[in-house]
Write a protein that holds these residues in place. Sequence first.
Motif, mmCIF file in Angstrom:
data_model
loop_
_atom_site.group_PDB
_atom_site.id
_atom_site.type_symbol
_atom_site.label_atom_id
_atom_site.label_comp_id
_atom_site.label_asym_id
_atom_site.label_seq_id
_atom_site.Cartn_x
_atom_site.Cartn_y
_atom_site.Cartn_z
ATOM 1 N N ARG A 1 0.852 -1.180 0.000
ATOM 2 C CA ARG A 1 0.000 0.000 0.000
ATOM 3 C C ARG A 1 0.892 1.236 0.000
ATOM 4 N NH1 ARG A 1 -3.816 -2.615 -1.594
ATOM 5 N NH2 ARG A 1 -5.449 -3.399 -0.263
ATOM 6 N N GLY A 2 1.264 1.640 -1.208
ATOM 7 C CA GLY A 2 2.159 2.784 -1.325
ATOM 8 C C GLY A 2 3.495 2.455 -0.684
ATOM 9 N N PRO A 3 3.959 3.253 0.273
ATOM 10 C CA PRO A 3 5.257 2.997 0.895
ATOM 11 C C PRO A 3 5.208 1.931 1.998
ATOM 12 C CG PRO A 3 4.341 5.028 1.737
ATOM 13 C CD PRO A 3 3.401 4.542 0.655
ATOM 14 N N TRP A 4 4.011 1.490 2.401
ATOM 15 C CA TRP A 4 3.887 0.507 3.473
ATOM 16 C C TRP A 4 3.764 -0.900 2.919
ATOM 17 C CZ3 TRP A 4 1.186 5.121 3.639
ATOM 18 C CH2 TRP A 4 1.573 5.992 4.647
ATOM 19 N N LEU A 5 4.356 -1.852 3.638
ATOM 20 C CA LEU A 5 4.244 -3.277 3.309
ATOM 21 C C LEU A 5 3.606 -3.976 4.502
ATOM 22 C CD1 LEU A 5 7.792 -4.008 1.867
ATOM 23 C CD2 LEU A 5 5.717 -3.574 0.593
ATOM 24 N N LEU A 6 2.647 -4.851 4.228
ATOM 25 C CA LEU A 6 1.978 -5.609 5.272
ATOM 26 C C LEU A 6 2.133 -7.084 4.957
ATOM 27 C CD1 LEU A 6 0.145 -5.589 7.792
ATOM 28 C CD2 LEU A 6 -1.808 -5.518 6.246
ATOM 29 N N LEU A 7 2.824 -7.822 5.821
ATOM 30 C CA LEU A 7 3.035 -9.255 5.658
ATOM 31 C C LEU A 7 2.006 -9.972 6.524
ATOM 32 C CD1 LEU A 7 4.791 -11.576 4.514
ATOM 33 C CD2 LEU A 7 6.194 -11.363 6.584
ATOM 34 N N LEU A 8 1.201 -10.858 5.902
ATOM 35 C CA LEU A 8 0.149 -11.604 6.604
ATOM 36 C C LEU A 8 0.423 -13.100 6.507
ATOM 37 C CD1 LEU A 8 -2.861 -9.729 4.988
ATOM 38 C CD2 LEU A 8 -1.936 -9.324 7.256
ATOM 39 N N TRP A 9 0.071 -13.829 7.562
ATOM 40 C CA TRP A 9 0.158 -15.290 7.560
ATOM 41 C C TRP A 9 -0.711 -15.821 8.694
ATOM 42 C CZ3 TRP A 9 3.695 -12.203 9.883
ATOM 43 C CH2 TRP A 9 4.110 -12.521 11.160
ATOM 44 N N ARG A 10 -0.929 -17.127 8.694
ATOM 45 C CA ARG A 10 -1.691 -17.786 9.762
ATOM 46 C C ARG A 10 -0.748 -18.636 10.596
ATOM 47 N NH1 ARG A 10 -6.917 -17.492 10.291
ATOM 48 N NH2 ARG A 10 -8.111 -16.619 8.578
ATOM 49 N N GLU A 11 -0.984 -18.596 11.893
ATOM 50 C CA GLU A 11 -0.180 -19.381 12.818
ATOM 51 C C GLU A 11 -1.114 -19.951 13.884
ATOM 52 O OE1 GLU A 11 2.821 -17.996 16.123
ATOM 53 O OE2 GLU A 11 3.718 -17.814 14.120
ATOM 54 N N ARG B 1 -4.656 -18.533 13.992
ATOM 55 C CA ARG B 1 -4.781 -17.082 14.211
ATOM 56 C C ARG B 1 -4.036 -16.329 13.131
ATOM 57 N NH1 ARG B 1 -3.339 -15.163 19.929
ATOM 58 N NH2 ARG B 1 -4.402 -13.367 19.075
ATOM 59 N N ARG B 2 -4.590 -15.214 12.721
ATOM 60 C CA ARG B 2 -3.922 -14.366 11.738
ATOM 61 C C ARG B 2 -2.836 -13.554 12.422
ATOM 62 N NH1 ARG B 2 -8.696 -11.384 8.683
ATOM 63 N NH2 ARG B 2 -9.484 -11.410 10.784
ATOM 64 N N GLN B 3 -1.693 -13.498 11.776
ATOM 65 C CA GLN B 3 -0.568 -12.715 12.265
ATOM 66 C C GLN B 3 -0.198 -11.691 11.202
ATOM 67 O OE1 GLN B 3 0.763 -13.249 15.356
ATOM 68 N NE2 GLN B 3 -0.745 -14.880 15.658
ATOM 69 N N ARG B 4 0.462 -10.617 11.611
ATOM 70 C CA ARG B 4 0.849 -9.596 10.638
ATOM 71 C C ARG B 4 2.070 -8.826 11.120
ATOM 72 N NH1 ARG B 4 -3.575 -7.901 13.341
ATOM 73 N NH2 ARG B 4 -3.396 -5.962 14.465
ATOM 74 N N LEU B 5 2.811 -8.334 10.125
ATOM 75 C CA LEU B 5 3.921 -7.418 10.364
ATOM 76 C C LEU B 5 3.743 -6.245 9.419
ATOM 77 C CD1 LEU B 5 7.181 -9.580 10.588
ATOM 78 C CD2 LEU B 5 6.157 -8.214 12.389
ATOM 79 N N LEU B 6 3.844 -5.055 9.942
ATOM 80 C CA LEU B 6 3.741 -3.844 9.128
ATOM 81 C C LEU B 6 5.124 -3.230 9.028
ATOM 82 C CD1 LEU B 6 2.033 -1.668 7.685
ATOM 83 C CD2 LEU B 6 1.781 -0.556 9.909
ATOM 84 N N PHE B 7 5.557 -2.978 7.789
ATOM 85 C CA PHE B 7 6.859 -2.361 7.549
ATOM 86 C C PHE B 7 6.644 -0.904 7.144
ATOM 87 C CE2 PHE B 7 7.439 -6.845 6.778
ATOM 88 C CZ PHE B 7 8.583 -7.113 7.497
#
Length: 81
Positions: A31-41, A44-50
């Motif tokens: 999303r423009g300059p932001w990166l969002l990494l999603l996965w399931r663990e 449960r949904r997990q995420r990292l925002l860069f």
Amino acid sequence: RRPRTQLLLPLPPEPLQVGGQGIDAPRLIVRGPWLLLLWREGGRRQRLLFWPDVLDSGQRRELRLAVAARSVSRRARSMAP
């Protein structure tokens, strides 16, 4: 406000690793300059925002390519990443 998390990008077919744990079916949203990494663990949904100042352009491209190499696409790519 979370502590730092280590993200490893080993060569395929090894899974990406977040905090020492392998992740299955990673998904990257740009999303423009932001990166969002999603996965399931564990169901449960997990995420990292860069944020833009965390990764330089080479690291952003490396992350995009690493996730694309491991993700299952529902449709064929129309052009190179």
